[in-house]
Design a protein around this motif. Structure first.
Motif, short mmCIF file in Angstrom:
data_model
loop_
_atom_site.label_atom_id
_atom_site.label_comp_id
_atom_site.label_asym_id
_atom_site.label_seq_id
_atom_site.Cartn_x
_atom_site.Cartn_y
_atom_site.Cartn_z
N ASN A 178 -68.69 84.64 -43.71
CA ASN A 178 -67.83 84.02 -44.22
C ASN A 178 -66.56 83.94 -43.01
OD1 ASN A 178 -66.35 82.40 -46.10
ND2 ASN A 178 -64.75 84.08 -46.32
N GLU A 179 -66.02 82.94 -42.95
CA GLU A 179 -65.00 82.63 -41.78
C GLU A 179 -65.25 83.12 -40.54
OE1 GLU A 179 -61.44 84.75 -43.26
OE2 GLU A 179 -61.08 83.54 -45.15
N GLY A 180 -66.44 82.92 -40.01
CA GLY A 180 -66.88 83.23 -38.50
C GLY A 180 -66.94 84.56 -38.52
N ARG A 181 -67.42 85.44 -39.56
CA ARG A 181 -67.24 86.83 -39.28
C ARG A 181 -68.69 87.44 -38.88
NH1 ARG A 181 -65.46 90.11 -44.22
NH2 ARG A 181 -67.95 90.23 -44.52
N SER A 182 -69.62 86.55 -38.60
CA SER A 182 -70.87 87.08 -37.86
C SER A 182 -70.62 87.82 -36.64
CB SER A 182 -72.03 86.01 -37.96
OG SER A 182 -72.11 85.62 -39.48
N VAL A 183 -69.58 87.20 -35.84
CA VAL A 183 -69.78 87.86 -34.36
C VAL A 183 -69.12 89.25 -34.32
CG1 VAL A 183 -69.37 85.46 -33.41
CG2 VAL A 183 -67.44 86.48 -34.23
N LEU A 184 -68.39 89.52 -35.47
CA LEU A 184 -67.78 90.82 -35.44
C LEU A 184 -68.50 91.89 -36.56
CD1 LEU A 184 -64.21 89.55 -36.45
CD2 LEU A 184 -64.90 90.50 -34.32
N LEU A 185 -69.64 91.22 -37.26
CA LEU A 185 -70.42 92.21 -38.03
C LEU A 185 -71.83 92.63 -37.48
CD1 LEU A 185 -69.39 91.08 -41.38
CD2 LEU A 185 -68.35 93.16 -40.40
N THR A 186 -72.49 93.56 -37.33
CA THR A 186 -73.89 93.60 -37.10
C THR A 186 -74.88 93.20 -38.02
OG1 THR A 186 -74.02 95.98 -37.59
CG2 THR A 186 -73.13 95.58 -35.53
N HIS A 187 -74.66 93.11 -39.40
CA HIS A 187 -75.53 92.67 -40.29
C HIS A 187 -74.86 92.06 -41.51
CE1 HIS A 187 -77.39 96.32 -38.72
NE2 HIS A 187 -78.45 96.07 -39.14
N THR A 188 -75.25 90.66 -41.44
CA THR A 188 -74.47 89.72 -42.32
C THR A 188 -75.50 89.16 -43.46
OG1 THR A 188 -74.77 87.93 -40.90
CG2 THR A 188 -72.81 89.13 -40.81
N TYR A 189 -75.16 88.73 -44.45
CA TYR A 189 -75.92 88.17 -45.35
C TYR A 189 -75.21 86.97 -46.30
CZ TYR A 189 -77.93 92.68 -44.83
OH TYR A 189 -78.55 93.85 -44.11
N THR A 190 -75.82 86.27 -46.78
CA THR A 190 -75.29 85.18 -47.69
C THR A 190 -75.06 85.62 -49.09
OG1 THR A 190 -76.66 83.32 -46.69
CG2 THR A 190 -75.66 83.06 -48.91
N ARG A 191 -73.77 85.23 -49.61
CA ARG A 191 -73.29 86.13 -50.95
C ARG A 191 -74.10 85.35 -51.90
NH1 ARG A 191 -68.93 88.29 -52.92
NH2 ARG A 191 -67.72 88.50 -50.92
N PRO A 192 -74.77 86.16 -52.93
CA PRO A 192 -75.49 85.49 -54.15
C PRO A 192 -74.51 84.57 -55.03
CG PRO A 192 -75.25 87.90 -54.28
CD PRO A 192 -74.70 87.42 -52.97
N ALA A 193 -75.23 83.67 -55.26
CA ALA A 193 -74.26 82.86 -56.48
C ALA A 193 -74.39 83.05 -57.67
CB ALA A 193 -74.38 81.10 -56.00
N GLY A 194 -73.44 82.96 -58.65
CA GLY A 194 -73.49 83.34 -60.13
C GLY A 194 -73.45 84.43 -60.63
N GLY A 195 -73.82 85.30 -59.91
CA GLY A 195 -73.90 86.90 -60.45
C GLY A 195 -72.40 87.51 -60.58
N HIS A 196 -72.52 88.39 -61.18
CA HIS A 196 -71.15 89.30 -61.85
C HIS A 196 -70.79 90.02 -60.35
CE1 HIS A 196 -68.48 92.25 -63.25
NE2 HIS A 196 -68.44 91.76 -64.46
N ARG A 197 -69.51 90.31 -60.31
CA ARG A 197 -68.74 90.71 -59.02
C ARG A 197 -69.18 92.07 -58.65
NH1 ARG A 197 -63.95 88.91 -57.43
NH2 ARG A 197 -64.88 87.00 -58.19
N VAL A 198 -69.73 93.03 -59.52
CA VAL A 198 -70.08 94.28 -59.41
C VAL A 198 -71.53 94.09 -58.53
CG1 VAL A 198 -71.06 96.50 -60.45
CG2 VAL A 198 -68.88 95.49 -60.93
N GLN A 199 -72.23 93.21 -59.17
CA GLN A 199 -73.36 93.13 -58.64
C GLN A 199 -73.55 92.37 -57.19
OE1 GLN A 199 -76.18 94.20 -59.83
NE2 GLN A 199 -75.62 94.49 -61.82
N GLU A 200 -72.55 91.58 -56.85
CA GLU A 200 -72.22 90.96 -55.50
C GLU A 200 -72.19 92.11 -54.57
OE1 GLU A 200 -69.09 88.37 -55.41
OE2 GLU A 200 -70.11 86.80 -56.74
N TYR A 201 -71.28 93.00 -54.81
CA TYR A 201 -70.98 94.17 -53.85
C TYR A 201 -72.33 94.97 -53.72
CZ TYR A 201 -66.17 93.29 -55.00
OH TYR A 201 -64.73 92.88 -54.99
N LEU A 202 -73.11 95.23 -54.74
CA LEU A 202 -74.22 96.10 -54.88
C LEU A 202 -75.31 95.10 -54.05
CD1 LEU A 202 -74.29 97.71 -58.41
CD2 LEU A 202 -73.56 98.70 -56.29
#
Length: 324
Positions: free
Chosen positions: A110-134
Motif C-alpha cells: 500500500n502507498e508505495g511501501r514495497s521499497v521500504l519492506l522486504t516482504h510484502t503481500y496483498t491484503r485479503p478482501a472480505g475477512g475479519h480484521r483479526v484474520q487480516e493481521y494473522l
C-alpha cells in the motif's frame, strides 16, 4: 531472535492485534517480542502478553518524516531486530520500520511501501480484521495458525453493573441524543442492575446531554470523562455486560471476557465485530438498502436510520438473554 511489531493506531484495532502477538509467540516461542504503540492507547499494553520493549510513539513530539526516522533510529540504538511486522498499512509505519534497520520487514502492499519492506503481500478482501493481521504472519512464516482468540489479561473481579456506551468516532455509528435517552430509559425500566454511562473526555458533553434528558436517573452513574483507559478497562472487565455501539469499547469488553451486545449502523460486522463469538451478540436493523455502508457520516438520511429504527425494547430483551 528479536521481533518488533508496529501496532495499529485505533483502540479497537489495537485490541484485535493482541491475537497477532499471541500467535507470534506461539510461532516463535524462543523469540523476544517488542511493540510500537501510539501514545494515548498505550495504556492497553499491560494487558498484553509479556513484552521485551514497549516503544511509545507520539506524533506531536516526533512530527513529519524526520520524526518518524528519528524515532526508528532511536529503536535501532536500543536493540537489533530480526523481524519487523507492520500491522498498519500506512507509509509512515513502513518508514519507521525501515529506520529500525530490522533485517526482514513485513507488511501489506500500500502507498508505495514495497521499497521500504522486504516482504510484502496483498491484503485479503472480505475477512475479519483479526484474520487480516494473522494472514500476514501465516504468509511469512508458512504455517497455519489455530486456536485464535483475542484475549486481554486482567484480574478484576466481576461486579453487578451494566455498562452503556452510545458513542463512536463516526456519526454513522453513534446514537443520537434522543435515541440514546430512549434506549437507556427502556433499559432502566427493565433491569435492576446499576448502569454506568461511559465516554472519553471529548464525548462528555454528548453523554451529559443524554444523562440530563433521562426521566429517571436513579441507579445510573454518568462516568463520561472521568475514566482514563485503565479505568475504562476496570469498569468493563468487572461489568456483567456491555451495551454498546460499534466502537473501541466493544472490542475491549469482548477481549476482557465481558458479554457484549453491539449495535451496528455503518460498518460490516463480518469485518469489524468483536472477534470472540461466544462473548458477543450483534444487533442490526437489516431493513435498509444502504446497509451496511462504510461511511463515517450518513449520506442517505439526516441521522443514521439503521440505528434510529432499532427497537429499544428488542435491544433490552436481547441484553437480558445475554445476561442469562
Amino acid at each position: 531472535m528479536r521481533i518488533l511489531v508496529r501496532l495499529p493506531n485505533w483502540l479497537g484495532d489495537m485490541v484485535m492485534a493482541v491475537a497477532f502477538v499471541e500467535q507470534l509467540q506461539a510461532t516463535y516461542p524462543e523469540a523476544k517480542i517488542s511493540v510500537i504503540a501510539k501514545k494515548g492507547i498505550h495504556g492497553l499494553l499491560p494487558y498484553f502478553p509479556p513484552l521485551e520493549h514497549q516503544f511509545i510513539f507520539d506524533k506531536g513530539e516526533q512530527p513529519g518524516l524526520r520524526g518518524l526516522w528519528r524515532f526508528g533510529r532511536h529503536i535501532k540504538a536500543t536493540a537489533h531486530f530480526d523481524l519487523f511486522f507492520s500491522l498498519p498499512d500506512s507509509l509512515s509505519a513502513a518508514i519507521m520500520g525501515y529506520a529500525t534497520g530490522a533485517q526482514h520487514r513485513i507488511g501489506y502492499r500500500n502507498e508505495g511501501r514495497s521499497v521500504l519492506l522486504t516482504h510484502t503481500y496483498t491484503r485479503p478482501a472480505g475477512g475479519h480484521r483479526v484474520q487480516e493481521y494473522l494472514v500476514l504472519l501465516e504468509r511469512y512464516a508458512g504455517s497455519q495458525l489455530r486456536n485464535v482468540q483475542v484475549r486481554l489479561n486482567h484480574s478484576h473481579p466481576r461486579r453487578d453493573h451494566i455498562v452503556v456506551n452510545v458513542n463512536s468516532e463516526a456519526q454513522s455509528r453513534r446514537l443520537t441524543v434522543a435515541k440514546a435517552i430512549e434506549l437507556v430509559s427502556e433499559l432502566r425500566r427493565q433491569v435492576t442492575e446499576p448502569l454506568v454511562l461511559v465516554g472519553a473526555p471529548k464525548e462528555k458533553e454528548f453523554i451529559d446531554a443524554v444523562y440530563a434528558g433521562l426521566p429517571h436517573q436513579e441507579g445510573i452513574d454518568n462516568a463520561a470523562g472521568r475514566t482514563d483507559l485503565t479505568g475504562l478497562i476496570e469498569v468493563l472487565a468487572s461489568a456483567r455486560a456491555l451495551l454498546t455501539t460499534d466502537s473501541g469499547p466493544a472490542h475491549l469488553a469482548n477481549a476482557l471476557g465481558t458479554p457484549t451486545l453491539v449495535l451496528f449502523g455503518a460498518g460490516n460486522e463480518r469485518n469489524t465485530a468483536p472477534f470472540n463469538a461466544g462473548w458477543n451478540t450483534v444487533v442490526r436493523l437489516n431493513q435498509l438498502s444502504c446497509e451496511p455502508c462504510l461511511k463515517n457520516r450518513c449520506v442517505c438520511f439526516e441521522t443514521p436510520q439503521c440505528l434510529e429504527r432499532l427497537s429499544s425494547p428488542g435491544i433490552v430483551q436481547q441484553l437480558q438473554q445475554a445476561l442469562r
